[in-house]
Design an enzyme around this catalytic site. Sequence first.
Site, PDB file in Angstrom:
ATOM      1  CG  ASN A 134      37.398  34.855  34.681  1.00  0.00           C
ATOM      2  OD1 ASN A 134      36.492  34.416  33.961  1.00  0.00           O
ATOM      3  ND2 ASN A 134      37.165  35.599  35.757  1.00  0.00           N
ATOM      4  CG  HIS A 167      35.027  36.376  39.728  1.00  0.00           C
ATOM      5  ND1 HIS A 167      34.639  37.699  39.704  1.00  0.00           N
ATOM      6  CD2 HIS A 167      36.264  36.343  39.192  1.00  0.00           C
ATOM      7  CE1 HIS A 167      35.620  38.427  39.169  1.00  0.00           C
ATOM      8  NE2 HIS A 167      36.617  37.614  38.854  1.00  0.00           N
ATOM      9  CE  LYS A 224      36.991  39.037  34.775  1.00  0.00           C
ATOM     10  NZ  LYS A 224      37.193  40.265  35.520  1.00  0.00           N
ATOM     11  CD  GLU A 283      40.206  37.046  41.098  1.00  0.00           C
ATOM     12  OE1 GLU A 283      40.982  36.683  40.225  1.00  0.00           O
ATOM     13  OE2 GLU A 283      39.045  37.428  40.871  1.00  0.00           O
ATOM     14  CB  SER A 307      44.895  45.047  37.265  1.00  0.00           C
ATOM     15  OG  SER A 307      43.589  45.589  37.219  1.00  0.00           O
ATOM     16  N   GLY A 321      39.970  44.465  37.090  1.00  0.00           N
ATOM     17  CA  GLY A 321      39.533  45.257  35.941  1.00  0.00           C
ATOM     18  C   GLY A 321      39.781  46.748  36.073  1.00  0.00           C
ATOM     19  CD  GLU A 323      34.067  40.513  37.178  1.00  0.00           C
ATOM     20  OE1 GLU A 323      33.850  39.540  36.443  1.00  0.00           O
ATOM     21  OE2 GLU A 323      35.036  41.287  37.013  1.00  0.00           O
TER      22      GLU A 323
HETATM   23  P1  PGA Z   1      41.327  41.343  35.410  1.00  0.00           P
HETATM   24  O1  PGA Z   1      40.320  40.275  36.024  1.00  0.00           O
HETATM   25  O2  PGA Z   1      42.598  40.617  35.078  1.00  0.00           O
HETATM   26  O3  PGA Z   1      40.632  41.878  34.178  1.00  0.00           O
HETATM   27  O4  PGA Z   1      41.539  42.387  36.447  1.00  0.00           O
HETATM   28  C1  PGA Z   1      40.750  39.309  36.927  1.00  0.00           C
HETATM   29  C2  PGA Z   1      39.568  38.484  37.393  1.00  0.00           C
HETATM   30  O5  PGA Z   1      38.504  39.044  37.628  1.00  0.00           O
HETATM   31  O6  PGA Z   1      39.661  37.251  37.512  1.00  0.00           O
END
Ligand code: PGA
Length: 250
Positions: A9, A95, A11, A167, A212, A173, A97
Amino acid sequence: MRQKLIIANWKMHGNLARNKKLLEAYVEKLTPLNSVNIVVCVPYPYLAQAQAMLQNTDIAWGAQNLSKDAEGAFTGEVSAAMLKDFGASYVIIGHSERATAYCESDENIAIKFKQAQTQGLTPILCVGETLIEREAGVMQMVVAKQLDAIINLFGAAVFANAVISYEPIWAIGTGLAASAEQAQSMHKFIRNRIASLDEVAAASLKILYGGSVNPQNAVQLLVMQDIDGGLIGKCSLNAQEFEGICRAAT
Ligand code: PGA
């Protein structure tokens, strides 16, 4: 056995030049790993680039969101059919976010999920709890409500052709991944909830873990019985780290 699935992903990262290098490295490093399915979800403007660079490889590509509507006067939205036009086969839905920043309701997310499937895309449904919810011990209730938004509208059979990514919001993150036991326990809960309604769908459903994941913790997570792969943010922007995670899945 369910084949492992690792999804990048990106982003809102990248540009044409950087993506070119990264995708070249993906193709070089990842295509020999044929026991794992690999997908990269890019920002909309780079779908054409992903298509051009990946179309003759085993790496699939997709988007990070889509419109709940098929077509019409929806300024700024992108439809499932448009994603299909660029060869996308997956799309991330709900997601956290996006859900927080753009106030996406569970119902909206459910409609997007169905819209993706109707148009022949595989939805990657993100579910997960906040830290406060985990500390209060209500994480299963929270995830159940997110799943039920889809089950109540469309039934549990829709999960036969879908991917769920667990998640935990506190792990995204932050560098602080869920432990393998925490993740496995939630994955089992998710699979059991679907299995109580549709055993066939639950058996084929891929449940990924996201938050993460890095080359160091990937093996511990991926060996767990109900963890079928990962949704990878930060480490997918570095070809070597992403390769490490994909290797862990073999
Ligand atoms: P990350 O993000 O691996 O940077 O924690 C995972 C995600 O949001 O899909």
